[in-house]
Design a protein around this motif. Structure first.
Motif, PDB file in Angstrom:
ATOM      1  N   TYR A 112      59.527   6.022  69.256  1.00 64.52           N
ATOM      2  CA  TYR A 112      59.905   6.869  68.130  1.00 64.52           C
ATOM      3  C   TYR A 112      59.964   6.014  66.881  1.00 64.52           C
ATOM      4  N   CYS A 113      60.056   6.679  65.748  1.00 68.16           N
ATOM      5  CA  CYS A 113      60.323   5.950  64.514  1.00 68.16           C
ATOM      6  C   CYS A 113      61.366   6.728  63.728  1.00 68.16           C
ATOM      7  N   ASN A 114      62.102   5.998  62.946  1.00 71.74           N
ATOM      8  CA  ASN A 114      63.115   6.589  62.091  1.00 71.74           C
ATOM      9  C   ASN A 114      63.114   5.815  60.786  1.00 71.74           C
ATOM     10  N   TRP A 115      63.676   6.428  59.762  1.00 76.29           N
ATOM     11  CA  TRP A 115      63.702   5.746  58.476  1.00 76.29           C
ATOM     12  C   TRP A 115      64.165   4.314  58.649  1.00 76.29           C
ATOM     13  N   GLU A 138      54.891  -5.493  59.570  1.00 78.08           N
ATOM     14  CA  GLU A 138      54.630  -4.231  58.885  1.00 78.08           C
ATOM     15  C   GLU A 138      53.189  -3.802  59.067  1.00 78.08           C
ATOM     16  N   LYS A 139      52.999  -2.492  58.947  1.00 76.33           N
ATOM     17  CA  LYS A 139      51.663  -1.906  58.985  1.00 76.33           C
ATOM     18  C   LYS A 139      51.617  -0.785  57.959  1.00 76.33           C
ATOM     19  N   THR A 140      50.631  -0.837  57.090  1.00 71.73           N
ATOM     20  CA  THR A 140      50.441   0.227  56.108  1.00 71.73           C
ATOM     21  C   THR A 140      49.735   1.391  56.781  1.00 71.73           C
ATOM     22  N   ARG A 163      68.990   5.599  53.357  1.00 72.38           N
ATOM     23  CA  ARG A 163      68.885   6.206  52.028  1.00 72.38           C
ATOM     24  C   ARG A 163      67.537   6.893  51.863  1.00 72.38           C
ATOM     25  N   ALA A 164      67.550   7.990  51.121  1.00 72.86           N
ATOM     26  CA  ALA A 164      66.372   8.854  50.987  1.00 72.86           C
ATOM     27  C   ALA A 164      65.148   8.123  50.436  1.00 72.86           C
ATOM     28  N   ALA A 165      65.324   7.130  49.612  1.00 70.55           N
ATOM     29  CA  ALA A 165      64.181   6.419  49.049  1.00 70.55           C
ATOM     30  C   ALA A 165      63.345   5.717  50.118  1.00 70.55           C
ATOM     31  N   TYR A 166      63.947   5.463  51.278  1.00 68.91           N
ATOM     32  CA  TYR A 166      63.230   4.795  52.374  1.00 68.91           C
ATOM     33  C   TYR A 166      62.443   5.772  53.246  1.00 68.91           C
ATOM     34  N   ARG A 167      62.418   7.059  52.922  1.00 70.33           N
ATOM     35  CA  ARG A 167      61.868   8.056  53.835  1.00 70.33           C
ATOM     36  C   ARG A 167      60.362   7.941  54.045  1.00 70.33           C
ATOM     37  N   PHE A 168      59.703   7.051  53.345  1.00 73.57           N
ATOM     38  CA  PHE A 168      58.270   6.823  53.561  1.00 73.57           C
ATOM     39  C   PHE A 168      58.023   5.525  54.320  1.00 73.57           C
ATOM     40  N   SER A 169      59.112   4.846  54.698  1.00 75.33           N
ATOM     41  CA  SER A 169      59.053   3.627  55.504  1.00 75.33           C
ATOM     42  C   SER A 169      59.886   3.853  56.752  1.00 75.33           C
ATOM     43  N   ALA A 170      59.280   3.659  57.902  1.00 76.08           N
ATOM     44  CA  ALA A 170      59.972   3.927  59.157  1.00 76.08           C
ATOM     45  C   ALA A 170      59.900   2.721  60.072  1.00 76.08           C
ATOM     46  N   GLU A 171      60.974   2.517  60.831  1.00 77.99           N
ATOM     47  CA  GLU A 171      61.033   1.457  61.832  1.00 77.99           C
ATOM     48  C   GLU A 171      60.618   2.039  63.175  1.00 77.99           C
ATOM     49  N   GLN A 223      50.936   9.652  64.455  1.00 75.61           N
ATOM     50  CA  GLN A 223      51.809  10.782  64.144  1.00 75.61           C
ATOM     51  C   GLN A 223      52.726  10.483  62.963  1.00 75.61           C
ATOM     52  N   ALA A 224      53.203   9.262  62.842  1.00 75.05           N
ATOM     53  CA  ALA A 224      54.048   8.894  61.699  1.00 75.05           C
ATOM     54  C   ALA A 224      53.260   9.034  60.401  1.00 75.05           C
ATOM     55  N   GLY A 225      52.008   8.601  60.415  1.00 75.62           N
ATOM     56  CA  GLY A 225      51.171   8.750  59.227  1.00 75.62           C
ATOM     57  C   GLY A 225      50.980  10.208  58.850  1.00 75.62           C
ATOM     58  N   ARG A 226      50.745  11.058  59.845  1.00 75.42           N
ATOM     59  CA  ARG A 226      50.605  12.490  59.576  1.00 75.42           C
ATOM     60  C   ARG A 226      51.900  13.102  59.049  1.00 75.42           C
ATOM     61  N   ALA A 227      53.039  12.505  59.408  1.00 70.12           N
ATOM     62  CA  ALA A 227      54.337  12.998  58.941  1.00 70.12           C
ATOM     63  C   ALA A 227      54.686  12.496  57.544  1.00 70.12           C
ATOM     64  N   GLY A 228      53.819  11.664  56.964  1.00 79.67           N
ATOM     65  CA  GLY A 228      54.059  11.182  55.607  1.00 79.67           C
ATOM     66  C   GLY A 228      54.547   9.757  55.499  1.00 79.67           C
ATOM     67  N   VAL A 229      54.728   9.072  56.619  1.00 79.89           N
ATOM     68  CA  VAL A 229      55.164   7.681  56.581  1.00 79.89           C
ATOM     69  C   VAL A 229      54.018   6.828  56.039  1.00 79.89           C
ATOM     70  N   ARG A 230      54.312   5.953  55.099  1.00 78.24           N
ATOM     71  CA  ARG A 230      53.307   5.071  54.502  1.00 78.24           C
ATOM     72  C   ARG A 230      53.425   3.633  54.988  1.00 78.24           C
ATOM     73  N   LYS A 231      54.603   3.257  55.505  1.00 80.71           N
ATOM     74  CA  LYS A 231      54.810   1.888  55.984  1.00 80.71           C
ATOM     75  C   LYS A 231      55.583   1.958  57.290  1.00 80.71           C
ATOM     76  N   LEU A 232      54.988   1.395  58.349  1.00 81.64           N
ATOM     77  CA  LEU A 232      55.662   1.315  59.639  1.00 81.64           C
ATOM     78  C   LEU A 232      56.139  -0.126  59.792  1.00 81.64           C
ATOM     79  N   ILE A 233      57.404  -0.283  60.110  1.00 82.93           N
ATOM     80  CA  ILE A 233      58.036  -1.594  60.156  1.00 82.93           C
ATOM     81  C   ILE A 233      58.534  -1.864  61.571  1.00 82.93           C
ATOM     82  N   ALA A 234      58.209  -3.047  62.070  1.00 80.21           N
ATOM     83  CA  ALA A 234      58.728  -3.497  63.359  1.00 80.21           C
ATOM     84  C   ALA A 234      59.849  -4.485  63.088  1.00 80.21           C
TER      85      ALA A 234
END
Length: 177
Positions: free
Chosen positions: A68-71, A161-163, A75-83, A108-119
């Motif tokens: 799974y991923c979550n913000w 990170e992955k864009t 804070r709302a400003a992070y809603r495009f970056s998920a861990e 799926q995260a990309g389709r949901a609007g996530v722009r940065k996936l962070i490990a």
């Protein structure tokens, strides 16, 4: 190859058991007490309420992994970056399942609007997770040394990170805040 699908409530006992194993025996999570099924249900509900994916891998009708991923931060400003988080049943390691789960999670995260996936990888000695993320296009961005204490020793975290999608090239379309 096992089936990767969205999680459902009936998966929570298996998800909780898999995660409990990693809490008790691994350094990929810095939790020291396994959460209950009720707590895991609350966490899953929080993720799903944000429109983010929570997936399971199923083989012979048994859940053998989840992701799974979550913000990245609440804070709302992070809603495009998920861990991201990926956990496998101990018998499911080494068969490409982690790679399949993380690849589908990123899609799926990309389709949901996530722009940065962070490990945020617990333990700099966790070469399997670091290698998995690197193989899927994550790049290292740093290590925070000795920031967690578990099993009688200090542990680092490795940040990667992955864009996704257009990354920072365009303004995002909003996802649920």
């Amino acid at each position: 190859m096992p089936l990767i699908r969205p999680s459902v409530d009936a998966d929570l006992a298996a998800i909780t058991a898999i995660y409990a194993h990693h809490v008790r025996h691994g350094t990929g999570t810095f939790e020291t007490e396994p959460p209950s099924v009720v707590e895991m249900a609350t966490r899953r509900q929080d993720v799903r309420a944000r429109g983010l994916p929570w997936l399971v891998a199923e083989d012979a009708k048994q859940v053998i992994g989840f992701a799974y991923c979550n913000w990245f931060k609440p804070r709302a400003a992070y809603r495009f970056s998920a861990e991201d988080s990926v956990y496998l049943h101990p018998d499911a390691h080494g068969h490409g399942l982690g790679r399949a789960l993380l690849a589908e999670l990123a899609n799926q995260a990309g389709r949901a609007g996530v722009r940065k996936l962070i490990a945020v990888i617990g333990d700099s000695g966790n070469t399997a997770s670091i290698g998995l993320h690197r193989a899927l296009g994550f790049t290292p961005v740093g290590t925070i040394a000795a920031c967690g204490w578990k099993f009688g020793r200090w542990l680092d975290i490795v940040l990667m990170e992955k864009t996704l999608g257009a990354g920072a090239d365009t303004p995002p379309q909003d996802i649920p805040a």
